[in-house]
Design a protein around this motif. Structure first.
Motif, PDB file in Angstrom:
ATOM      1  N   LEU A   1       0.829  -1.209   0.000  1.00 41.60           N
ATOM      2  CA  LEU A   1       0.000   0.000   0.000  1.00 41.60           C
ATOM      3  C   LEU A   1       0.860   1.254   0.000  1.00 41.60           C
ATOM      4  N   ILE A   2       1.916   1.254   0.813  1.00 40.93           N
ATOM      5  CA  ILE A   2       2.800   2.417   0.880  1.00 40.93           C
ATOM      6  C   ILE A   2       3.513   2.620  -0.452  1.00 40.93           C
ATOM      7  N   LEU A   3       3.952   1.535  -1.077  1.00 38.44           N
ATOM      8  CA  LEU A   3       4.615   1.639  -2.377  1.00 38.44           C
ATOM      9  C   LEU A   3       3.669   2.183  -3.436  1.00 38.44           C
ATOM     10  N   ALA A   4       2.438   1.673  -3.462  1.00 36.63           N
ATOM     11  CA  ALA A   4       1.468   2.144  -4.454  1.00 36.63           C
ATOM     12  C   ALA A   4       1.132   3.616  -4.257  1.00 36.63           C
ATOM     13  N   HIS A   5       1.037   4.036  -3.002  1.00 40.39           N
ATOM     14  CA  HIS A   5       0.707   5.433  -2.705  1.00 40.39           C
ATOM     15  C   HIS A   5       1.893   6.357  -2.938  1.00 40.39           C
ATOM     16  N   GLY A   6       3.080   5.894  -2.585  1.00 48.26           N
ATOM     17  CA  GLY A   6       4.247   6.764  -2.610  1.00 48.26           C
ATOM     18  C   GLY A   6       4.976   6.834  -3.930  1.00 48.26           C
ATOM     19  N   ASN A   7       4.671   5.940  -4.864  1.00 46.96           N
ATOM     20  CA  ASN A   7       5.354   5.982  -6.148  1.00 46.96           C
ATOM     21  C   ASN A   7       4.683   6.986  -7.078  1.00 46.96           C
ATOM     22  N   PRO A   8       5.439   7.892  -7.681  1.00 47.22           N
ATOM     23  CA  PRO A   8       4.824   8.951  -8.480  1.00 47.22           C
ATOM     24  C   PRO A   8       4.227   8.483  -9.796  1.00 47.22           C
ATOM     25  N   THR A   9       4.501   7.252 -10.218  1.00 44.88           N
ATOM     26  CA  THR A   9       3.956   6.770 -11.494  1.00 44.88           C
ATOM     27  C   THR A   9       2.651   5.999 -11.327  1.00 44.88           C
ATOM     28  N   ILE A  10       2.215   5.795 -10.077  1.00 48.13           N
ATOM     29  CA  ILE A  10       1.020   5.001  -9.804  1.00 48.13           C
ATOM     30  C   ILE A  10      -0.125   5.891  -9.344  1.00 48.13           C
ATOM     31  N   ASP A  11      -1.307   5.616  -9.879  1.00 49.98           N
ATOM     32  CA  ASP A  11      -2.544   6.237  -9.420  1.00 49.98           C
ATOM     33  C   ASP A  11      -3.379   5.138  -8.756  1.00 49.98           C
ATOM     34  N   LEU A  12      -3.400   5.148  -7.437  1.00 51.13           N
ATOM     35  CA  LEU A  12      -4.156   4.148  -6.672  1.00 51.13           C
ATOM     36  C   LEU A  12      -5.612   4.578  -6.661  1.00 51.13           C
ATOM     37  N   VAL A  13      -6.440   3.952  -7.498  1.00 51.27           N
ATOM     38  CA  VAL A  13      -7.807   4.436  -7.703  1.00 51.27           C
ATOM     39  C   VAL A  13      -8.824   3.774  -6.775  1.00 51.27           C
ATOM     40  N   ALA A  14      -8.473   2.624  -6.193  1.00 56.54           N
ATOM     41  CA  ALA A  14      -9.387   1.968  -5.253  1.00 56.54           C
ATOM     42  C   ALA A  14      -8.621   0.916  -4.471  1.00 56.54           C
ATOM     43  N   ILE A  15      -9.126   0.656  -3.260  1.00 50.66           N
ATOM     44  CA  ILE A  15      -8.590  -0.394  -2.394  1.00 50.66           C
ATOM     45  C   ILE A  15      -9.753  -1.273  -1.981  1.00 50.66           C
ATOM     46  N   THR A  16      -9.575  -2.576  -2.102  1.00 51.43           N
ATOM     47  CA  THR A  16     -10.571  -3.516  -1.595  1.00 51.43           C
ATOM     48  C   THR A  16      -9.875  -4.507  -0.677  1.00 51.43           C
ATOM     49  N   THR A  17     -10.633  -5.027   0.280  1.00 55.90           N
ATOM     50  CA  THR A  17     -10.047  -5.967   1.228  1.00 55.90           C
ATOM     51  C   THR A  17     -10.704  -7.332   1.090  1.00 55.90           C
ATOM     52  N   ILE A  18      -9.931  -8.336   1.442  1.00 56.80           N
ATOM     53  CA  ILE A  18     -10.366  -9.722   1.338  1.00 56.80           C
ATOM     54  C   ILE A  18      -9.873 -10.482   2.561  1.00 56.80           C
ATOM     55  N   GLY A  19     -10.726 -11.322   3.133  1.00 54.69           N
ATOM     56  CA  GLY A  19     -10.274 -12.162   4.232  1.00 54.69           C
ATOM     57  C   GLY A  19      -9.141 -13.061   3.776  1.00 54.69           C
ATOM     58  N   GLY A  20      -8.049 -13.062   4.543  1.00 56.79           N
ATOM     59  CA  GLY A  20      -6.888 -13.851   4.144  1.00 56.79           C
ATOM     60  C   GLY A  20      -5.930 -14.008   5.301  1.00 56.79           C
ATOM     61  N   ASN A  21      -4.977 -13.092   5.403  1.00 58.60           N
ATOM     62  CA  ASN A  21      -4.019 -13.154   6.506  1.00 58.60           C
ATOM     63  C   ASN A  21      -4.719 -13.141   7.858  1.00 58.60           C
ATOM     64  N   ALA A  22      -5.875 -12.508   7.922  1.00 58.17           N
ATOM     65  CA  ALA A  22      -6.760 -12.532   9.087  1.00 58.17           C
ATOM     66  C   ALA A  22      -8.186 -12.400   8.559  1.00 58.17           C
ATOM     67  N   PHE A  23      -9.165 -12.513   9.461  1.00 57.54           N
ATOM     68  CA  PHE A  23     -10.550 -12.390   9.051  1.00 57.54           C
ATOM     69  C   PHE A  23     -10.809 -11.004   8.461  1.00 57.54           C
ATOM     70  N   LEU A  24     -11.870 -10.900   7.657  1.00 61.58           N
ATOM     71  CA  LEU A  24     -12.131  -9.688   6.888  1.00 61.58           C
ATOM     72  C   LEU A  24     -12.201  -8.438   7.760  1.00 61.58           C
ATOM     73  N   GLY A  25     -12.884  -8.514   8.903  1.00 63.82           N
ATOM     74  CA  GLY A  25     -12.992  -7.337   9.759  1.00 63.82           C
ATOM     75  C   GLY A  25     -11.642  -6.830  10.223  1.00 63.82           C
ATOM     76  N   LYS A  26     -10.745  -7.754  10.533  1.00 63.42           N
ATOM     77  CA  LYS A  26      -9.414  -7.361  11.003  1.00 63.42           C
ATOM     78  C   LYS A  26      -8.594  -6.731   9.886  1.00 63.42           C
ATOM     79  N   VAL A  27      -8.576  -7.363   8.713  1.00 63.41           N
ATOM     80  CA  VAL A  27      -7.730  -6.825   7.639  1.00 63.41           C
ATOM     81  C   VAL A  27      -8.284  -5.503   7.120  1.00 63.41           C
ATOM     82  N   THR A  28      -9.596  -5.328   7.185  1.00 65.07           N
ATOM     83  CA  THR A  28     -10.183  -4.051   6.764  1.00 65.07           C
ATOM     84  C   THR A  28      -9.805  -2.946   7.741  1.00 65.07           C
ATOM     85  N   LYS A  29      -9.862  -3.260   9.039  1.00 64.02           N
ATOM     86  CA  LYS A  29      -9.410  -2.293  10.054  1.00 64.02           C
ATOM     87  C   LYS A  29      -7.944  -1.959   9.852  1.00 64.02           C
TER      88      LYS A  29
END
Length: 314
Positions: free
Chosen positions: A21-49
């Protein structure tokens, strides 16, 4: 008209997702147009938080974020608590969110963003299980011809981590992965063969420490927890930082060398479930093959991108 590369980051933060996320936001050639979360490394509520907290820490404010699927298409939920801790992002304190969740389901945010953009302008960058992406292309098949490409972190040609032959993101929802690999769009699989080269060594940590900002200290906290977790659970002296490698591939494709080949996902084998089968036999790659697998990584240039983005975002 902006020449930036527009991406949707579909993630399950996760320490390495935070760096992505930091790389996508901080790189001047990238336009981060949306972020979505998915349950994976932890349950969905945790990773979204976690995603909301990372956005606040990195100053990501004008990007819509929506929560996606809570579970795999067919299988039971698996977490990676041994690697990422109870919260999915142990080892750091997160600030309170500064943006509100989009009321849409993550799958609908993906579809709406793609359908509302110029054809060929959006790259999907999934760094968790592929459930949201599979659901999106099944719900609205027209997105397949409008997406520029899918650059995913997952799988591997010769390596596994969640089993002897399977990587976590693919193994936890292999049916979703098969849908994504089969859909008629360009897919680049950035797997363990290259992400296991993206090691956060002491030298890398020292370079990040020299930045001397609150965000760099945050990243150091992430890497410190990650280092111990990987040492204890997988025997790595230095933790591999998987997910930002996929973002780096979008920023500069020459950093990640690939081979074009058919890729399928094992969905039935008792010992091979989730294995990404990359057919490298001579003469077995058709001219219209739309999948490719990462083989090489320029680690020095990769880390230069990450460190530059931490400086810019901090």
């Amino acid at each position: 008209m902006s020449n930036k590369k527009k991406i949707i980051l579909d993630c399950d933060p996760g320490h390495d997702d935070a760096v992505a996320l930091i790389l996508a936001h901080g790189n001047p050639t990238i336009d981060l147009v949306a972020i979505t979360t998915i349950g994976g490394n932890a349950f969905l509520g945790k990773v979204t938080k976690n995603a909301l907290g990372i956005m606040a820490k990195a100053g990501i404010k004008d990007v819509p974020i929506a929560a996606g699927c809570t579970r795999p298409l067919l299988r039971e939920v698996e977490e990676a608590g041994d690697v990422h801790g109870e919260t999915g992002l142990d080892g750091v304190d997160l600030p309170e969110p500064e943006v509100e969740l989009d009321l849409r389901h993550g799958v609908d945010l993906i579809i709406d963003t793609i359908m509302g953009s110029e054809p060929g302008s959006i790259t999907l960058v999934p760094t968790g299980p592929l459930t949201n992406i599979a659901m999106a292309v099944r719900k609205e098949p027209a997105i397949a011809e409008r997406v520029k490409e899918v650059v995913l972190m997952g799988g591997g040609i010769h390596e596994g981590n969640w089993s002897a032959v399977a990587e976590f993101n693919i193994k936890t929802d292999p049916e979703a992965a098969q849908i994504v690999f089969d859909a008629p769009w360009e897919v680049t699989m950035v797997g363990l063969d290259v992400t296991h080269q993206a090691l956060a060594t002491e030298e890398i940590s020292a370079r990040i420490q020299n930045i001397g900002t609150p965000l760099s200290e945050f990243v150091l906290g992430l890497l410190s927890f990650f280092r111990k977790a990987y040492k204890d659970n997988q025997g790595f002296d230095h933790p591999p930082v998987h997910d930002p490698v996929a973002v780096a591939r979008v920023i500069d494709p020459s950093i990640v060398g690939t081979v074009r080949a058919p890729i399928s996902v094992e969905c039935q084998g008792s010992s091979t479930l989730g294995m990404t089968v990359v057919d490298l036999r001579p003469g077995c790659t058709p001219e219209n093959c739309h999948t490719q697998a990462a083989q090489t990584l320029d680690t020095e240039r990769f880390w230069d991108l990450v460190i530059d983005a931490i400086q810019r975002a901090g």
